[in-house]
Design an enzyme around this catalytic site. Structure first.
Site, PDB file in Angstrom:
ATOM      1  CG  ASP A 115      -2.069   0.982   1.073  1.00 20.70           C
ATOM      2  OD1 ASP A 115      -3.218   0.534   0.941  1.00 20.70           O
ATOM      3  OD2 ASP A 115      -1.807   2.215   1.071  1.00 20.70           O
TER       4      ASP A 115
ATOM      5  CG  ASN B 224     -11.941  -0.426   3.934  1.00 23.21           C
ATOM      6  OD1 ASN B 224     -12.278  -0.871   5.032  1.00 23.21           O
ATOM      7  ND2 ASN B 224     -10.784   0.199   3.755  1.00 23.21           N
TER       8      ASN B 224
ATOM      9  CG  HIS C  34      -8.678  -2.840  -2.443  1.00 22.23           C
ATOM     10  ND1 HIS C  34      -9.606  -2.171  -3.186  1.00 22.23           N
ATOM     11  CD2 HIS C  34      -8.545  -2.143  -1.289  1.00 22.23           C
ATOM     12  CE1 HIS C  34     -10.022  -1.099  -2.518  1.00 22.23           C
ATOM     13  NE2 HIS C  34      -9.401  -1.067  -1.353  1.00 22.23           N
TER      14      HIS C  34
ATOM     15  CG  HIS D 103      -6.808  -2.623   3.015  1.00 25.30           C
ATOM     16  ND1 HIS D 103      -6.010  -1.512   2.839  1.00 25.30           N
ATOM     17  CD2 HIS D 103      -8.003  -2.311   2.465  1.00 25.30           C
ATOM     18  CE1 HIS D 103      -6.699  -0.564   2.219  1.00 25.30           C
ATOM     19  NE2 HIS D 103      -7.915  -1.016   1.980  1.00 25.30           N
TER      20      HIS D 103
HETATM   21  P1  AMP Z   1      -9.705   1.638   0.169  1.00 27.75           P
HETATM   22  O1  AMP Z   1      -9.822   2.959   0.882  1.00 27.75           O
HETATM   23  O2  AMP Z   1     -10.095   0.452   0.995  1.00 27.75           O
HETATM   24  O3  AMP Z   1     -10.413   1.686  -1.159  1.00 27.75           O
HETATM   25  O4  AMP Z   1      -8.172   1.415  -0.075  1.00 27.75           O
HETATM   26  C1  AMP Z   1      -7.466   1.899  -1.178  1.00 27.75           C
HETATM   27  C2  AMP Z   1      -6.026   1.781  -0.799  1.00 27.75           C
HETATM   28  O5  AMP Z   1      -5.255   1.893  -1.974  1.00 27.75           O
HETATM   29  C3  AMP Z   1      -5.539   2.863   0.164  1.00 27.75           C
HETATM   30  O6  AMP Z   1      -5.020   2.247   1.340  1.00 27.75           O
HETATM   31  C4  AMP Z   1      -4.457   3.581  -0.641  1.00 27.75           C
HETATM   32  O7  AMP Z   1      -3.379   3.992   0.162  1.00 27.75           O
HETATM   33  C5  AMP Z   1      -4.059   2.540  -1.650  1.00 27.75           C
HETATM   34  N1  AMP Z   1      -3.500   3.060  -2.882  1.00 27.75           N
HETATM   35  C6  AMP Z   1      -4.003   4.036  -3.659  1.00 27.75           C
HETATM   36  N2  AMP Z   1      -3.212   4.226  -4.749  1.00 27.75           N
HETATM   37  C7  AMP Z   1      -2.218   3.310  -4.663  1.00 27.75           C
HETATM   38  C8  AMP Z   1      -1.079   3.000  -5.475  1.00 27.75           C
HETATM   39  N3  AMP Z   1      -0.825   3.656  -6.619  1.00 27.75           N
HETATM   40  N4  AMP Z   1      -0.244   2.027  -5.069  1.00 27.75           N
HETATM   41  C9  AMP Z   1      -0.489   1.358  -3.913  1.00 27.75           C
HETATM   42  N5  AMP Z   1      -1.543   1.589  -3.107  1.00 27.75           N
HETATM   43  C10 AMP Z   1      -2.386   2.569  -3.469  1.00 27.75           C
END
Ligand code: AMP
Ligand code: ZN
Length: 113
Positions: free
Chosen positions: A31, A86, A99, A101
Site C-alpha cells: 500500500d 472496505n 482489494h 488489505h
Molecule cells: P480503500 O480505501 O479500501 O479503497 O483502499 C485503497 C487503498 O489503496 C488505500 O489504502 C491507498 O493507500 C491505496 N493506494 C491508492 N493508490 C495506490 C497506489 N498507486 N499504489 C499502492 N496503493 C495505493
C-alpha cells in the site's frame, strides 16, 4: 479491464507498484500509504468493483488464499494480522476494484473507527 480503474492499470503494468507476489488470479503490492509496519493489498486481475459485486467463490477464495500465504511469508502470521475489505462508501472504500488489505506488524485496535 476498466479503463478508468487505478488498480486495473496496476495489473496491466501501466502504473508501477511495489509488487510482492502474483499468480494467474491475483497480484499483491505494498500500500502506498501504509497504516501498519506491514500493509499490502491483494487484488484479482479481473476487474470487480467491490465485495458487493463478487459472484465467484473461486475469485474470492484466491484473494484470501494469497492474503494468507503472504501473511506467512511476510512473517506476520504468528503474531497476527488483519484482512480488511472496505466496501462502498460507509465502508471507507476509495478505489472501486476489489482489494483485500493485509495489515500486521503491530497490535491493531478493535473496533475500527
Ligand atoms: P480503500 O480505501 O479500501 O479503497 O483502499 C485503497 C487503498 O489503496 C488505500 O489504502 C491507498 O493507500 C491505496 N493506494 C491508492 N493508490 C495506490 C497506489 N498507486 N499504489 C499502492 N496503493 C495505493
Ligand atoms: Zn479495475
Amino acid at each position: 479491464m476498466a479503463a478508468d480503474c487505478l488498480f486495473c492499470r496496476i495489473v496491466s503494468g501501466e502504473i508501477p507498484a511495489a509488487r510482492i507476489a502474483e499468480n494467474e488470479h491475483c497480484i499483491a503490492f505494498r500500500d502506498i500509504n501504509p497504516q501498519a509496519p506491514t500493509h499490502f493489498l491483494v487484488i484479482p486481475r479481473q476487474h470487480v468493483a467491490s465485495l458487493d459485486q463478487v459472484t465467484s467463490a473461486e475469485l474470492a477464495g484466491q484473494v484470501l488464499l494469497m492474503a494468507a500465504a503472504l501473511a506467512r511469508s511476510e512473517g506476520i502470521a504468528p503474531s497476527g494480522y488483519r484482512v480488511v475489505l472496505n466496501t462502498n462508501a460507509d465502508g471507507g472504500q476509495t478505489v472501486y476494484h476489489l482489494h483485500a488489505h493485509v495489515l500486521g506488524g503491530r497490535a491493531l485496535h478493535w473496533p475500527p473507527g
